[in-house]
Scaffold this motif. Sequence first.
Motif, short mmCIF file in Angstrom:
data_model
loop_
_atom_site.label_atom_id
_atom_site.label_comp_id
_atom_site.label_asym_id
_atom_site.label_seq_id
_atom_site.Cartn_x
_atom_site.Cartn_y
_atom_site.Cartn_z
N PHE A 6 0.85 -1.19 0.00
CA PHE A 6 0.00 0.00 0.00
C PHE A 6 0.89 1.24 0.00
CE2 PHE A 6 -2.64 3.19 2.19
CZ PHE A 6 -3.83 3.07 1.48
N ARG A 7 0.46 2.27 -0.71
CA ARG A 7 1.17 3.56 -0.73
C ARG A 7 0.23 4.65 -0.27
NH1 ARG A 7 5.69 3.99 -5.00
NH2 ARG A 7 6.32 1.83 -5.14
N THR A 8 0.80 5.63 0.46
CA THR A 8 -0.02 6.70 1.01
C THR A 8 0.85 7.91 1.31
OG1 THR A 8 -1.69 7.21 2.69
CG2 THR A 8 0.22 5.95 3.42
N ILE A 9 0.22 8.96 1.74
CA ILE A 9 0.90 10.14 2.27
C ILE A 9 0.58 10.16 3.77
CG2 ILE A 9 1.06 12.65 2.19
CD1 ILE A 9 1.91 11.29 -0.42
N GLY A 10 1.58 10.33 4.61
CA GLY A 10 1.33 10.35 6.04
C GLY A 10 2.61 10.46 6.83
N ASN A 11 2.47 10.43 8.15
CA ASN A 11 3.60 10.55 9.05
C ASN A 11 4.23 9.17 9.26
OD1 ASN A 11 4.87 10.39 11.82
ND2 ASN A 11 4.55 12.60 11.64
N PHE A 12 5.47 9.04 8.83
CA PHE A 12 6.20 7.77 8.88
C PHE A 12 6.20 7.18 10.30
CE2 PHE A 12 10.28 5.59 9.61
CZ PHE A 12 10.28 4.64 8.59
N ASP A 13 6.59 7.99 11.29
CA ASP A 13 6.70 7.48 12.66
C ASP A 13 5.35 7.03 13.20
OD1 ASP A 13 9.52 7.93 12.94
OD2 ASP A 13 9.08 10.07 13.12
N GLU A 14 4.30 7.78 12.92
CA GLU A 14 2.96 7.40 13.39
C GLU A 14 2.49 6.12 12.72
OE1 GLU A 14 0.28 10.67 12.85
OE2 GLU A 14 1.39 11.96 14.25
N ILE A 15 2.76 5.99 11.43
CA ILE A 15 2.34 4.78 10.70
C ILE A 15 3.07 3.56 11.24
CG2 ILE A 15 2.42 3.63 8.45
CD1 ILE A 15 1.82 6.41 7.20
N VAL A 16 4.39 3.65 11.38
CA VAL A 16 5.16 2.52 11.90
C VAL A 16 4.69 2.16 13.31
CG1 VAL A 16 7.47 1.75 12.64
CG2 VAL A 16 7.19 2.95 10.46
N GLY A 17 4.47 3.16 14.16
CA GLY A 17 4.02 2.91 15.52
C GLY A 17 2.65 2.25 15.58
N ALA A 18 1.72 2.75 14.76
CA ALA A 18 0.36 2.18 14.75
C ALA A 18 0.36 0.75 14.23
CB ALA A 18 -0.57 3.06 13.91
N LEU A 19 1.14 0.48 13.19
CA LEU A 19 1.21 -0.88 12.65
C LEU A 19 1.86 -1.82 13.67
CD1 LEU A 19 2.19 -0.17 8.94
CD2 LEU A 19 -0.04 -0.87 9.82
N ASP A 20 2.91 -1.37 14.32
CA ASP A 20 3.58 -2.19 15.33
C ASP A 20 2.62 -2.55 16.46
OD1 ASP A 20 6.13 -3.31 16.47
OD2 ASP A 20 5.70 -1.84 18.04
N ARG A 21 1.88 -1.57 16.96
CA ARG A 21 0.91 -1.84 18.05
C ARG A 21 -0.17 -2.82 17.58
NH1 ARG A 21 1.92 3.44 18.68
NH2 ARG A 21 0.07 4.15 17.56
N ALA A 22 -0.69 -2.62 16.38
CA ALA A 22 -1.74 -3.51 15.86
C ALA A 22 -1.23 -4.94 15.73
CB ALA A 22 -2.25 -3.00 14.52
N ILE A 23 -0.02 -5.09 15.23
CA ILE A 23 0.54 -6.44 15.05
C ILE A 23 0.77 -7.10 16.40
CG2 ILE A 23 2.57 -7.71 14.26
CD1 ILE A 23 2.76 -5.51 12.00
N LEU A 24 1.42 -6.41 17.33
CA LEU A 24 1.72 -7.00 18.64
C LEU A 24 0.46 -7.30 19.44
CD1 LEU A 24 4.90 -4.97 19.62
CD2 LEU A 24 4.77 -7.38 18.92
N ASP A 25 -0.59 -6.48 19.26
CA ASP A 25 -1.85 -6.70 19.98
C ASP A 25 -2.73 -7.77 19.34
OD1 ASP A 25 -1.09 -4.76 21.77
OD2 ASP A 25 -2.40 -3.20 20.94
N SER A 26 -2.34 -8.28 18.18
CA SER A 26 -3.20 -9.21 17.43
C SER A 26 -3.22 -10.62 18.01
CB SER A 26 -2.78 -9.26 15.96
OG SER A 26 -1.52 -9.89 15.82
N ALA A 27 -2.22 -10.99 18.80
CA ALA A 27 -2.18 -12.34 19.36
C ALA A 27 -1.25 -12.38 20.57
CB ALA A 27 -1.69 -13.35 18.31
N LEU A 28 -1.57 -13.22 21.54
CA LEU A 28 -0.73 -13.36 22.73
C LEU A 28 0.66 -13.88 22.40
CD1 LEU A 28 -3.26 -14.84 25.31
CD2 LEU A 28 -2.27 -12.54 25.29
N THR A 29 0.76 -14.71 21.37
CA THR A 29 2.05 -15.32 21.03
C THR A 29 2.80 -14.55 19.95
OG1 THR A 29 1.00 -16.81 19.43
CG2 THR A 29 1.26 -17.62 21.70
N MET A 30 2.33 -13.37 19.60
CA MET A 30 3.02 -12.54 18.60
C MET A 30 4.18 -11.82 19.28
SD MET A 30 3.06 -11.49 15.42
CE MET A 30 1.40 -11.68 14.75
N ARG A 31 5.33 -11.80 18.61
CA ARG A 31 6.46 -11.07 19.18
C ARG A 31 7.29 -10.44 18.07
NH1 ARG A 31 11.62 -14.21 19.90
NH2 ARG A 31 11.40 -15.93 18.44
N LEU A 32 7.93 -9.33 18.41
CA LEU A 32 8.86 -8.67 17.51
C LEU A 32 10.20 -9.37 17.65
CD1 LEU A 32 9.63 -6.31 15.59
CD2 LEU A 32 10.12 -4.96 17.64
#
Length: 112
Positions: A6-32
């Motif tokens: 996906f391509r968009t216009i937006g704030n890089f840091d906010e996008i990375v942070g929001a995606l990171d939170r969504a991924i980590l919150d998606s499952a108890l066994t998910m880890r970075l």
Amino acid sequence: MAKFEFRTIGNFDEIVGALDRAILDSALTMRLVEESLIVCRGARVSVRVYDQYFMRNSSRAALTLTVVEADGEVAISAIGSGGGTGAIFNFSYGAESKMVGVVEDAVRRMGL
């Protein structure tokens, strides 16, 4: 394997942070597992690798998230892999698609 781009216009840091939170919150066994931030000639590239354990078939699946910012544009790439079992025949239970779907949903919720 599953992929979402996906391509968009937006704030890089906010996008990375929001995606990171969504991924980590998606499952108890998910880890970075690991992350990298590269800055080169004004472009920023964030690469993050996540994995998740699935009890139903005792397997792990990986999600690689790449976010690139250059010239005011932000590109997002999510690739899921390794969600199957078996040495010769790979029986996938849809883990890769589920993990990539988390990124798709998060992008949609952000209104990008």
